[in-house]
Design a protein around this motif. Structure first.
Motif, PDB file in Angstrom:
ATOM      1  N   LEU A  34       0.828  -1.205   0.000  1.00 11.52           N
ATOM      2  CA  LEU A  34       0.000   0.000   0.000  1.00 11.52           C
ATOM      3  C   LEU A  34       0.862   1.254   0.000  1.00 11.52           C
ATOM      4  O   LEU A  34       0.552   2.228  -0.701  1.00 11.52           O
ATOM      5  CB  LEU A  34      -0.933  -0.005   1.217  1.00 11.52           C
ATOM      6  N   SER A  35       1.948   1.245   0.761  1.00  8.89           N
ATOM      7  CA  SER A  35       2.855   2.400   0.786  1.00  8.89           C
ATOM      8  C   SER A  35       3.439   2.664  -0.598  1.00  8.89           C
ATOM      9  O   SER A  35       3.521   3.815  -1.049  1.00  8.89           O
ATOM     10  CB  SER A  35       3.991   2.161   1.790  1.00  8.89           C
ATOM     11  N   ALA A  36       3.829   1.604  -1.297  1.00 10.03           N
ATOM     12  CA  ALA A  36       4.384   1.758  -2.637  1.00 10.03           C
ATOM     13  C   ALA A  36       3.328   2.291  -3.594  1.00 10.03           C
ATOM     14  O   ALA A  36       3.616   3.153  -4.446  1.00 10.03           O
ATOM     15  CB  ALA A  36       4.918   0.410  -3.132  1.00 10.03           C
ATOM     16  N   GLN A  37       2.105   1.803  -3.455  1.00  7.60           N
ATOM     17  CA  GLN A  37       1.030   2.286  -4.324  1.00  7.60           C
ATOM     18  C   GLN A  37       0.740   3.754  -4.069  1.00  7.60           C
ATOM     19  O   GLN A  37       0.530   4.539  -5.002  1.00  7.60           O
ATOM     20  CB  GLN A  37      -0.230   1.455  -4.097  1.00  7.60           C
ATOM     21  N   LEU A  38       0.727   4.148  -2.786  1.00 11.78           N
ATOM     22  CA  LEU A  38       0.488   5.555  -2.463  1.00 11.78           C
ATOM     23  C   LEU A  38       1.564   6.451  -3.067  1.00 11.78           C
ATOM     24  O   LEU A  38       1.265   7.542  -3.585  1.00 11.78           O
ATOM     25  CB  LEU A  38       0.423   5.736  -0.950  1.00 11.78           C
ATOM     26  N   LYS A  39       2.815   6.013  -3.035  1.00 10.27           N
ATOM     27  CA  LYS A  39       3.892   6.813  -3.630  1.00 10.27           C
ATOM     28  C   LYS A  39       3.686   6.988  -5.127  1.00 10.27           C
ATOM     29  O   LYS A  39       3.925   8.065  -5.675  1.00 10.27           O
ATOM     30  CB  LYS A  39       5.242   6.145  -3.349  1.00 10.27           C
ATOM     31  N   ARG A  40       3.239   5.945  -5.810  1.00 12.42           N
ATOM     32  CA  ARG A  40       2.973   6.061  -7.246  1.00 12.42           C
ATOM     33  C   ARG A  40       1.821   7.037  -7.502  1.00 12.42           C
ATOM     34  O   ARG A  40       1.862   7.835  -8.458  1.00 12.42           O
ATOM     35  CB  ARG A  40       2.638   4.676  -7.827  1.00 12.42           C
ATOM     36  N   ILE A  41       0.797   6.988  -6.668  1.00 16.35           N
ATOM     37  CA  ILE A  41      -0.327   7.919  -6.823  1.00 16.35           C
ATOM     38  C   ILE A  41       0.139   9.349  -6.597  1.00 16.35           C
ATOM     39  O   ILE A  41      -0.238  10.271  -7.344  1.00 16.35           O
ATOM     40  CB  ILE A  41      -1.462   7.545  -5.826  1.00 16.35           C
ATOM     41  N   GLU A  42       0.957   9.546  -5.587  1.00 14.00           N
ATOM     42  CA  GLU A  42       1.452  10.899  -5.285  1.00 14.00           C
ATOM     43  C   GLU A  42       2.309  11.424  -6.435  1.00 14.00           C
ATOM     44  O   GLU A  42       2.235  12.622  -6.780  1.00 14.00           O
ATOM     45  CB  GLU A  42       2.229  10.879  -3.971  1.00 14.00           C
ATOM     46  N   ARG A  43       3.116  10.542  -7.052  1.00 17.08           N
ATOM     47  CA  ARG A  43       3.904  10.987  -8.208  1.00 17.08           C
ATOM     48  C   ARG A  43       2.990  11.378  -9.363  1.00 17.08           C
ATOM     49  O   ARG A  43       3.242  12.371 -10.056  1.00 17.08           O
ATOM     50  CB  ARG A  43       4.864   9.879  -8.645  1.00 17.08           C
ATOM     51  N   ALA A  44       1.916  10.631  -9.566  1.00 14.77           N
ATOM     52  CA  ALA A  44       0.992  10.940 -10.656  1.00 14.77           C
ATOM     53  C   ALA A  44       0.278  12.263 -10.422  1.00 14.77           C
ATOM     54  O   ALA A  44      -0.039  12.987 -11.376  1.00 14.77           O
ATOM     55  CB  ALA A  44      -0.032   9.817 -10.813  1.00 14.77           C
ATOM     56  N   LEU A  45       0.027  12.607  -9.153  1.00 12.42           N
ATOM     57  CA  LEU A  45      -0.697  13.836  -8.834  1.00 12.42           C
ATOM     58  C   LEU A  45       0.232  15.016  -8.561  1.00 12.42           C
ATOM     59  O   LEU A  45      -0.231  16.150  -8.409  1.00 12.42           O
ATOM     60  CB  LEU A  45      -1.601  13.602  -7.613  1.00 12.42           C
ATOM     61  N   GLY A  46       1.522  14.738  -8.467  1.00 17.34           N
ATOM     62  CA  GLY A  46       2.492  15.832  -8.358  1.00 17.34           C
ATOM     63  C   GLY A  46       2.756  16.333  -6.970  1.00 17.34           C
ATOM     64  O   GLY A  46       3.283  17.447  -6.801  1.00 17.34           O
ATOM     65  N   GLY A  47       2.441  15.574  -5.939  1.00 17.93           N
ATOM     66  CA  GLY A  47       2.735  16.034  -4.581  1.00 17.93           C
ATOM     67  C   GLY A  47       2.303  15.039  -3.535  1.00 17.93           C
ATOM     68  O   GLY A  47       1.646  14.031  -3.817  1.00 17.93           O
ATOM     69  N   VAL A  48       2.693  15.323  -2.294  1.00 17.60           N
ATOM     70  CA  VAL A  48       2.377  14.449  -1.160  1.00 17.60           C
ATOM     71  C   VAL A  48       0.917  14.631  -0.754  1.00 17.60           C
ATOM     72  O   VAL A  48       0.431  15.764  -0.640  1.00 17.60           O
ATOM     73  CB  VAL A  48       3.310  14.760   0.030  1.00 17.60           C
ATOM     74  N   LEU A  49       0.239  13.495  -0.518  1.00 20.87           N
ATOM     75  CA  LEU A  49      -1.185  13.540  -0.146  1.00 20.87           C
ATOM     76  C   LEU A  49      -1.405  13.419   1.352  1.00 20.87           C
ATOM     77  O   LEU A  49      -2.407  13.922   1.881  1.00 20.87           O
ATOM     78  CB  LEU A  49      -1.950  12.412  -0.854  1.00 20.87           C
ATOM     79  N   PHE A  50      -0.472  12.756   2.049  1.00 24.27           N
ATOM     80  CA  PHE A  50      -0.646  12.536   3.486  1.00 24.27           C
ATOM     81  C   PHE A  50       0.665  12.789   4.215  1.00 24.27           C
ATOM     82  O   PHE A  50       1.746  12.434   3.738  1.00 24.27           O
ATOM     83  CB  PHE A  50      -1.094  11.097   3.774  1.00 24.27           C
TER      84      PHE A  50
END
Length: 315
Positions: A34-50
Motif C-alpha cells: 500500500l505504501s508503494a502504491q500511495l507513492k505512485r499515486i502521489e507521483r501521478a498527482l504531483g505532490g504528497v497527499l498525506f
C-alpha cells in the motif's frame, strides 16, 4: 502512471482509516504494497497527499483537494454504473411490461386488466415474499412495476429513485375453520382468540411486531405465530391448528371463513412502485389506475369484505 478510479478509492480508504496499517487491512493488502502504491499515486498527482506521524496520517492541502474531488467523482461513477446496468437489463421492445408482486390475488387481477387493456402487449411477472427484494429488482431495472405493501403506515421499501403510490388499504381479517365457535360472528375481538395459535404469510416488514403489539393491547401474548405460504396457511386453518391472519381481500376457500377484527387493530397498505428513471415511468398513472380497479374487483368478490365498509362507514 495514469490515474484510475481504484487509486481514488485507495486515497479515500487511507483517509477514512487514518493510518496506512488500518487501510492496508481494510483493502486486503500488505502495508509495504500500500505504501508503494500511495507513492505512485502521489507521483501521478504531483505532490504528497498525506503527512505521516506517530498517530497515523493526516491529509495535506493537496490531499484534501483530492479527497474533496473523490466525494463527487466516486458516487457519480457508482450511480453511472447502476444506471448503465439498469439500462442494459431493460428490454428495448416497447410492448414488454415486467410486473412483480407479493402473494395474494391482486397481482393476478392486475395482470388480467392489463391484458384486456393491451392484448398485444407482452407482460411477464415475478413474485417474491420480500418487499425489499421487489424494491431491489425495481432499482436494478429488472422490474418495471411492483405491487408490494406495508403494515399500517410504515414506510415503503427504500431504494434511491423509487416512487411508491397507494393502491388501497385493507383491514387485516382473521381466518377460522368454518366449524369454529366464532365463525358465525359478525366481527371478532382479538382477545377472544387468545388461546389460539396463529399463522400468517411471510414478509420482511414489521407485521409480526405489530401483531404482537396488538395482542398485548388485547391483554395476551400469542403462543405461536407460524410464517408459511398461503396454501399451508389455509391448510393449518382448515385443520384447526391455527387462526390465520389475512388481508380482507383473501379469496373464499372451502372450509374456512374470514371475519373482521373488532376495532381493526391491523391494516395492510397495498402499494405500486416503480423507478423514476424507468422507460415505463410515463405510464405509471395508467398502471396505478388499473391496480386500483383490480383491487376493487377483488374486494367485490369477498362477501365478508363487502359487508365491512358499510358497517364501518367507509365510502
Amino acid at each position: 502512471m495514469e490515474l484510475e478510479l481504484r487509486h481514488l478509492r485507495t486515497v479515500r480508504a487511507i483517509a477514512e482509516a487514518g493510518s496506512l496499517t488500518r487501510a492496508a487491512t481494510a483493502l486486503g493488502l500488505a502495508q509495504p504494497a500500500l505504501s508503494a502504491q500511495l507513492k505512485r499515486i502521489e507521483r501521478a498527482l504531483g505532490g504528497v497527499l498525506f503527512e505521516r506521524g506517530r498517530h497515523g496520517v493526516r491529509a495535506t492541502p493537496l490531499g484534501e483537494l483530492v479527497l474533496e474531488r473523490t466525494r463527487v467523482v466516486l458516487p457519480a461513477v457508482t450511480e453511472l454504473q447502476r444506471e448503465a446496468a439498469r439500462f442494459a437489463r431493460t428490454p428495448r421492445g416497447p410492448g414488454h411490461l415486467r410486473l412483480g408482486g407479493t402473494h395474494g390475488p391482486l397481482l393476478g387481477a392486475l395482470l388480467v386488466r392489463l391484458a384486456d387493456a393491451a392484448p398485444d402487449a407482452r407482460v411477464t411477472t415475478r413474485t417474491s415474499w420480500s418487499e425489499r427484494r421487489l424494491a431491489a429488482l425495481l432499482a436494478e431495472g429488472r422490474l418495471d412495476f411492483a405491487l408490494a405493501g406495508t403494515c399500517g403506515s410504515a414506510a415503503p421499501p427504500g431504494a434511491d429513485g423509487l416512487v411508491w403510490r397507494e393502491v388501497a388499504v385493507d383491514p387485516v381479517f382473521v381466518m377460522l375453520p368454518a366449524r369454529h365457535p366464532l365463525s358465525d360472528a359478525t366481527e371478532i375481538g382479538l382477545g377472544e382468540l387468545a388461546g389460539e395459535d396463529w399463522a400468517c404469510v411471510p414478509g420482511d416488514g414489521c407485521f409480526g411486531d405489530c401483531f404482537t403489539a396488538a395482542c398485548a393491547r388485547a391483554g395476551f401474548t400469542p403462543r405461536h405465530l407460524y410464517e408459511t405460504d398461503p396454501t399451508a396457511l389455509v391448510h393449518l386453518v382448515q385443520a384447526g391448528r391455527a387462526a390465520g391472519l389475512c388481508r380482507a381481500t383473501f379469496p373464499a376457500t372451502d372450509g374456512v371463513v374470514t371475519r373482521p377484527l373488532t376495532g381493526t387493530p391491523l391494516a395492510w397498505r397495498h402499494l405500486l412502485g416503480w423507478h423514476a428513471g424507468s422507460r415505463h415511468a410515463d405510464t405509471a398513472g395508467t398502471v396505478l389506475a388499473e391496480a386500483r380497479l383490480a383491487h376493487a374487483g377483488v374486494a367485490a368478490r369477498s362477501d365478508s369484505y363487502t359487508r365491512w365498509p358499510a358497517a364501518h362507514r367507509v365510502p
